[in-house]
Design a protein around this motif. Sequence first.
Motif, PDB file in Angstrom:
ATOM      1  N   ILE A 244       0.825  -1.207   0.000  1.00 26.01           N
ATOM      2  CA  ILE A 244       0.000   0.000   0.000  1.00 26.01           C
ATOM      3  C   ILE A 244       0.862   1.261   0.000  1.00 26.01           C
ATOM      4  O   ILE A 244       0.762   2.090  -0.913  1.00 26.01           O
ATOM      5  CB  ILE A 244      -0.954   0.013   1.208  1.00 26.01           C
ATOM      6  CG1 ILE A 244      -1.766  -1.297   1.258  1.00 26.01           C
ATOM      7  CG2 ILE A 244      -1.889   1.216   1.125  1.00 26.01           C
ATOM      8  CD1 ILE A 244      -2.614  -1.548   0.045  1.00 26.01           C
ATOM      9  N   CYS A 245       1.734   1.396   0.995  1.00 26.15           N
ATOM     10  CA  CYS A 245       2.522   2.629   1.132  1.00 26.15           C
ATOM     11  C   CYS A 245       3.955   2.476   0.644  1.00 26.15           C
ATOM     12  O   CYS A 245       4.723   3.453   0.692  1.00 26.15           O
ATOM     13  CB  CYS A 245       2.518   3.099   2.583  1.00 26.15           C
ATOM     14  SG  CYS A 245       3.261   1.907   3.745  1.00 26.15           S
ATOM     15  N   GLN A 246       4.375   1.264   0.205  1.00 29.86           N
ATOM     16  CA  GLN A 246       5.699   1.005  -0.365  1.00 29.86           C
ATOM     17  C   GLN A 246       6.840   1.224   0.627  1.00 29.86           C
ATOM     18  O   GLN A 246       7.980   1.441   0.218  1.00 29.86           O
ATOM     19  CB  GLN A 246       5.928   1.885  -1.611  1.00 29.86           C
ATOM     20  CG  GLN A 246       4.926   1.681  -2.713  1.00 29.86           C
ATOM     21  CD  GLN A 246       4.915   0.253  -3.220  1.00 29.86           C
ATOM     22  OE1 GLN A 246       5.966  -0.349  -3.386  1.00 29.86           O
ATOM     23  NE2 GLN A 246       3.729  -0.286  -3.457  1.00 29.86           N
ATOM     24  N   THR A 247       6.577   1.193   1.921  1.00 27.36           N
ATOM     25  CA  THR A 247       7.657   1.306   2.890  1.00 27.36           C
ATOM     26  C   THR A 247       8.312  -0.050   3.092  1.00 27.36           C
ATOM     27  O   THR A 247       7.675  -1.095   2.959  1.00 27.36           O
ATOM     28  CB  THR A 247       7.143   1.851   4.232  1.00 27.36           C
ATOM     29  OG1 THR A 247       8.235   2.002   5.119  1.00 27.36           O
ATOM     30  CG2 THR A 247       6.136   0.907   4.854  1.00 27.36           C
ATOM     31  N   SER A 248       9.620  -0.033   3.409  1.00 24.38           N
ATOM     32  CA  SER A 248      10.366  -1.274   3.628  1.00 24.38           C
ATOM     33  C   SER A 248      10.724  -1.485   5.092  1.00 24.38           C
ATOM     34  O   SER A 248      11.472  -2.407   5.409  1.00 24.38           O
ATOM     35  CB  SER A 248      11.652  -1.260   2.791  1.00 24.38           C
ATOM     36  OG  SER A 248      12.462  -0.153   3.128  1.00 24.38           O
ATOM     37  N   ARG A 264       1.942  -1.769  12.811  1.00 25.18           N
ATOM     38  CA  ARG A 264       1.080  -0.776  13.449  1.00 25.18           C
ATOM     39  C   ARG A 264       1.847   0.493  13.818  1.00 25.18           C
ATOM     40  O   ARG A 264       1.245   1.531  14.056  1.00 25.18           O
ATOM     41  CB  ARG A 264       0.444  -1.393  14.692  1.00 25.18           C
ATOM     42  CG  ARG A 264       1.410  -1.759  15.782  1.00 25.18           C
ATOM     43  CD  ARG A 264       0.688  -2.447  16.931  1.00 25.18           C
ATOM     44  NE  ARG A 264       0.167  -3.754  16.517  1.00 25.18           N
ATOM     45  CZ  ARG A 264      -0.590  -4.511  17.297  1.00 25.18           C
ATOM     46  NH1 ARG A 264      -0.917  -4.086  18.514  1.00 25.18           N
ATOM     47  NH2 ARG A 264      -1.013  -5.684  16.875  1.00 25.18           N
ATOM     48  N   TYR A 265       3.194   0.412  13.869  1.00 26.51           N
ATOM     49  CA  TYR A 265       3.972   1.598  14.185  1.00 26.51           C
ATOM     50  C   TYR A 265       4.298   2.417  12.946  1.00 26.51           C
ATOM     51  O   TYR A 265       4.971   3.441  13.037  1.00 26.51           O
ATOM     52  CB  TYR A 265       5.260   1.197  14.907  1.00 26.51           C
ATOM     53  CG  TYR A 265       4.996   0.492  16.205  1.00 26.51           C
ATOM     54  CD1 TYR A 265       4.479   1.174  17.301  1.00 26.51           C
ATOM     55  CD2 TYR A 265       5.222  -0.873  16.328  1.00 26.51           C
ATOM     56  CE1 TYR A 265       4.206   0.519  18.493  1.00 26.51           C
ATOM     57  CE2 TYR A 265       4.960  -1.540  17.517  1.00 26.51           C
ATOM     58  CZ  TYR A 265       4.451  -0.836  18.593  1.00 26.51           C
ATOM     59  OH  TYR A 265       4.178  -1.497  19.765  1.00 26.51           O
ATOM     60  N   LYS A 266       3.857   1.956  11.770  1.00 25.13           N
ATOM     61  CA  LYS A 266       3.948   2.740  10.543  1.00 25.13           C
ATOM     62  C   LYS A 266       2.536   3.187  10.148  1.00 25.13           C
ATOM     63  O   LYS A 266       1.920   3.982  10.831  1.00 25.13           O
ATOM     64  CB  LYS A 266       4.614   1.904   9.440  1.00 25.13           C
ATOM     65  CG  LYS A 266       6.109   1.698   9.655  1.00 25.13           C
ATOM     66  CD  LYS A 266       6.856   3.023   9.586  1.00 25.13           C
ATOM     67  CE  LYS A 266       8.347   2.828   9.764  1.00 25.13           C
ATOM     68  NZ  LYS A 266       9.098   4.096   9.677  1.00 25.13           N
ATOM     69  N   GLU A 267       2.039   2.652   9.046  1.00 23.36           N
ATOM     70  CA  GLU A 267       0.679   2.987   8.607  1.00 23.36           C
ATOM     71  C   GLU A 267      -0.353   1.966   9.060  1.00 23.36           C
ATOM     72  O   GLU A 267      -1.545   2.194   8.937  1.00 23.36           O
ATOM     73  CB  GLU A 267       0.638   3.116   7.078  1.00 23.36           C
ATOM     74  CG  GLU A 267       1.546   4.202   6.505  1.00 23.36           C
ATOM     75  CD  GLU A 267       1.095   5.593   6.922  1.00 23.36           C
ATOM     76  OE1 GLU A 267      -0.121   5.772   7.155  1.00 23.36           O
ATOM     77  OE2 GLU A 267       1.956   6.481   7.022  1.00 23.36           O
ATOM     78  N   GLY A 268       0.105   0.809   9.545  1.00 25.51           N
ATOM     79  CA  GLY A 268      -0.825  -0.187  10.064  1.00 25.51           C
ATOM     80  C   GLY A 268      -1.617  -0.923   9.005  1.00 25.51           C
ATOM     81  O   GLY A 268      -2.748  -1.349   9.261  1.00 25.51           O
ATOM     82  N   HIS A 269      -1.050  -1.106   7.812  1.00 29.40           N
ATOM     83  CA  HIS A 269      -1.788  -1.790   6.749  1.00 29.40           C
ATOM     84  C   HIS A 269      -1.901  -3.293   7.012  1.00 29.40           C
ATOM     85  O   HIS A 269      -2.837  -3.936   6.512  1.00 29.40           O
ATOM     86  CB  HIS A 269      -1.104  -1.541   5.405  1.00 29.40           C
ATOM     87  CG  HIS A 269      -1.182  -0.105   4.963  1.00 29.40           C
ATOM     88  ND1 HIS A 269      -0.076   0.662   4.703  1.00 29.40           N
ATOM     89  CD2 HIS A 269      -2.253   0.699   4.764  1.00 29.40           C
ATOM     90  CE1 HIS A 269      -0.454   1.877   4.339  1.00 29.40           C
ATOM     91  NE2 HIS A 269      -1.769   1.925   4.362  1.00 29.40           N
TER      92      HIS A 269
END
Length: 484
Positions: A244-248, A264-269
């Motif tokens: 979804i947000c492309q974070t690694s 959950r400590y990022k976007e919680g997808h």
Amino acid sequence: MSETTSATTVAIHASTVADDYFRPSSISKLPITTDVGDSSTSSSNAYVTQAFPFSSGNPRIEETRGVMHLFLDDAVSSASNLPVGRSPLICVLGVPNHMTYADFCQFCGSFIHHVLEMRVVRNDGMENRYSILVTFDDQNSTDAFHKHFNGRRFSSLETESCRVLFTVDVQYTRLIEHTQTSLASTEQPSCPVCLERLDQDMSGILTTMCNHSFHCSCISKWTDSSCPVCRYCQQQPEKSKCLICQTSENVWICLLCGFVGCGRYKEGHAIKHWKETQHCYSLELETQRVWDYVGDNYVHRLIQSKTDGKLVELNHHTEHFDDCGCGTDPGFSEALLNSRVESIVSEYNELLTTQLEDQKLYYESLLQEFEEQNERDISDAVKESLKKNTKLQKLQAKLDKGLKEKKFLDEINENLLRNKEIWEGIIIKTQEREKEALRLKDQKIQELEAQDLMMSLEETNTIEQSATLQEKNGDVVSLETRSC
């Protein structure tokens, strides 16, 4: 001057491929000399050196970082233009990851017998490639290796060429857990393959990217790209990213459908995916631990050891058995172990069954939604096209009418075919009855003819008998008359 320029052009062209995969951290110049003895030439030339950061080791267990200072070969054209102060240590830059340790040993050919040690490292900014630091037994072998392999393609099927650079110095800047101050291997006293002592005087030593050392002759028989000890693979997979947000960072993967989402400590997808699909088990890619969203805790059974990288069973809390003194009984320990194994197996089977059933229902619902949405889209598209085109509506009406007529004619044709079959059956039965009647009639006629023939024969016999009797009677009367 022109010969030096042309040779420099060839060397630069041979090393163009490797130049695209690294970035130097610093550049300096050192003097070089030639065998001609011209002091002006010696003082006018300056040899360029670069510093390349490198690292080695399994990042999950240990990691060694350092900097290697290399002579660049842009000005090297022959053995008469080699850098001053070079040592029997060279570096092979930009070796493709698909080349295993055995492939590189085979590529070195006869020079492998002059190798004291080879160390595989990774350079910062060099994707899908690794470098090898090679120490030879003397300078002549080092120069011959540089002359023979620098600019040479790794194979006839590849366009990538080998780049061999003389090494000025290797400095280690940071080390975790193990102390390592030189290229000599001190971690393992013996080769894990042949169990013989690792001695440079007896055979060359190759240290893999995960800092495990082997004899070159032993590792050359290992055709896999992974380490024989810890299975660390030099061909690392691509880093996973949230879909979804492309974070690694802090990435989790669903163990049921393979959805990759952030924590959950990022976007919680990842937790949003659980709320939407009820897939409650997710694996943290960084630590390889399994999280249960329903129980809100970790449920993994295996963890990776920090000492050798192998998977070991997570310790359970069984102190109360030891306190009661039951743990000293071998029979009881074996029964306890068997019961724990059976409980784990039953728990796993039940968990697998429930999760597979949930996964089946989930994908069936997705498939049903897709089919329904597809049907709605088709019907909407048809309605929209019919509204925009009146001619198409008329043609559609004619088509519907034609389809109805065709359906009516098909029904009539089907009824006619059925009637035809019925009448054909009746005709066949009638013909069979007529044939049977004719047969009976012919049989009756034959019987009557036979009877007539018999009657005529009997009448003929009767007439003949009566005639014979009359003749006999006439003869008797004539005899009597004569006697009178």
